[in-house]
Write a protein that holds these residues in place. Structure first.
Motif, PDB file in Angstrom:
ATOM      1  N   ALA A   6       0.848  -0.757   0.191  1.00  0.00           N
ATOM      2  CA  ALA A   6      -0.257  -0.310   0.093  1.00  0.00           C
ATOM      3  C   ALA A   6       0.794   1.535   0.187  1.00  0.00           C
ATOM      4  CB  ALA A   6      -0.959   0.194   1.210  1.00  0.00           C
ATOM      5  N   GLY A   7       0.019   2.337  -0.414  1.00  0.00           N
ATOM      6  CA  GLY A   7       0.920   3.448  -0.388  1.00  0.00           C
ATOM      7  C   GLY A   7       0.664   4.468  -1.586  1.00  0.00           C
ATOM      8  N   ARG A  15       4.777   4.999  -7.267  1.00  0.00           N
ATOM      9  CA  ARG A  15       5.420   3.938  -8.012  1.00  0.00           C
ATOM     10  C   ARG A  15       6.428   3.239  -8.088  1.00  0.00           C
ATOM     11  NH1 ARG A  15       1.390   6.456 -11.664  1.00  0.00           N
ATOM     12  NH2 ARG A  15       2.966   6.271 -13.375  1.00  0.00           N
ATOM     13  N   GLU A  16       7.618   3.609  -7.639  1.00  0.00           N
ATOM     14  CA  GLU A  16       8.800   2.969  -7.758  1.00  0.00           C
ATOM     15  C   GLU A  16       9.154   3.013  -6.353  1.00  0.00           C
ATOM     16  OE1 GLU A  16      12.438   5.301 -10.235  1.00  0.00           O
ATOM     17  OE2 GLU A  16      11.118   5.642 -11.673  1.00  0.00           O
ATOM     18  N   PHE A  17       8.726   2.890  -5.665  1.00  0.00           N
ATOM     19  CA  PHE A  17       8.878   3.016  -4.297  1.00  0.00           C
ATOM     20  C   PHE A  17       8.402   1.839  -3.891  1.00  0.00           C
ATOM     21  CE2 PHE A  17       9.355   4.044   0.282  1.00  0.00           C
ATOM     22  CZ  PHE A  17      10.117   4.023   0.375  1.00  0.00           C
ATOM     23  N   VAL A  64      -0.418  -6.186   4.911  1.00  0.00           N
ATOM     24  CA  VAL A  64      -0.572  -5.211   4.653  1.00  0.00           C
ATOM     25  C   VAL A  64       1.314  -4.625   4.836  1.00  0.00           C
ATOM     26  CG1 VAL A  64      -0.576  -2.785   4.056  1.00  0.00           C
ATOM     27  CG2 VAL A  64      -2.715  -4.386   4.490  1.00  0.00           C
ATOM     28  N   VAL A  65       1.686  -3.943   3.924  1.00  0.00           N
ATOM     29  CA  VAL A  65       3.150  -3.126   3.813  1.00  0.00           C
ATOM     30  C   VAL A  65       3.013  -1.840   3.382  1.00  0.00           C
ATOM     31  CG1 VAL A  65       5.757  -3.260   3.463  1.00  0.00           C
ATOM     32  CG2 VAL A  65       4.447  -5.505   3.642  1.00  0.00           C
ATOM     33  N   ALA A  66       3.587  -1.011   4.096  1.00  0.00           N
ATOM     34  CA  ALA A  66       2.195   0.650   3.758  1.00  0.00           C
ATOM     35  C   ALA A  66       3.653   1.169   3.429  1.00  0.00           C
ATOM     36  CB  ALA A  66       1.315   1.188   4.557  1.00  0.00           C
ATOM     37  N   SER A  67       4.321   2.394   2.503  1.00  0.00           N
ATOM     38  CA  SER A  67       4.374   3.545   3.159  1.00  0.00           C
ATOM     39  C   SER A  67       3.563   4.464   3.900  1.00  0.00           C
ATOM     40  CB  SER A  67       4.727   4.020   1.229  1.00  0.00           C
ATOM     41  OG  SER A  67       5.357   5.357   1.097  1.00  0.00           O
TER      42      SER A  67
END
Length: 137
Positions: A6-7, A15-17, A64-67
């Motif tokens: 997520a981010g 998007r690259e991150f 969930v892994v989120a920026s």
């Protein structure tokens, strides 16, 4: 194990991150759902489809892994995290943004208390590997 990445994804750098986070998860052995790749980029014509696809993914994933970067966490990301937390999913947040005043104000209290907060890709990698290894035993 499945992860929802997520981010914010409103420009190529964001998007690259997320792609970097995605690649890291896959290197650990975690399968991923990346919204821009798997649900499509949002347009005026596909908003309902993107929403439904992302909700279905959130219902199926394990983590969930989120920026969490930005002056404030992206509102869509905050929604996805809250939705997943309500289902008892494990949450990991990556906050590398240096625009903070104190350790307790780096992100919103609700995210601070519900996510494992990491401050670098290396720290996130370690936290995910530790969690993955305990769940895969």
């Amino acid at each position: 194990m499945w992860a929802y990445i997520a981010g914010p994804l409103f420009n190529s750098k964001e998007r690259e991150f997320l792609e970097d986070i995605n690649s890291m998860c896959q290197a650990i052995g975690i399968s991923t759902y990346l919204p821009a790749r798997d649900g499509g980029l949002l347009s005026q014509d596909n908003s309902n489809e993107v929403f439904q696809t992302d909700i279905k993914a959130l219902n199926k994933i394990d983590i969930v892994v989120a920026s969490l970067n930005g002056v404030d966490v992206d509102s869509g990301t905050a929604y996805e995290l809250g939705y997943a937390f309500a289902q008892g999913k494990k949450l990991f947040g990556l906050h590398t943004d240096f625009r903070t005043f104190s350790p307790t104000s780096e992100v919103n209290l609700m995210l601070l208390k519900s996510c494992v907060i990491c401050h670098s890709l290396q720290e996130l990698d370690s936290a995910l590997r530790e969690y993955y290894n305990t769940k895969e035993l």
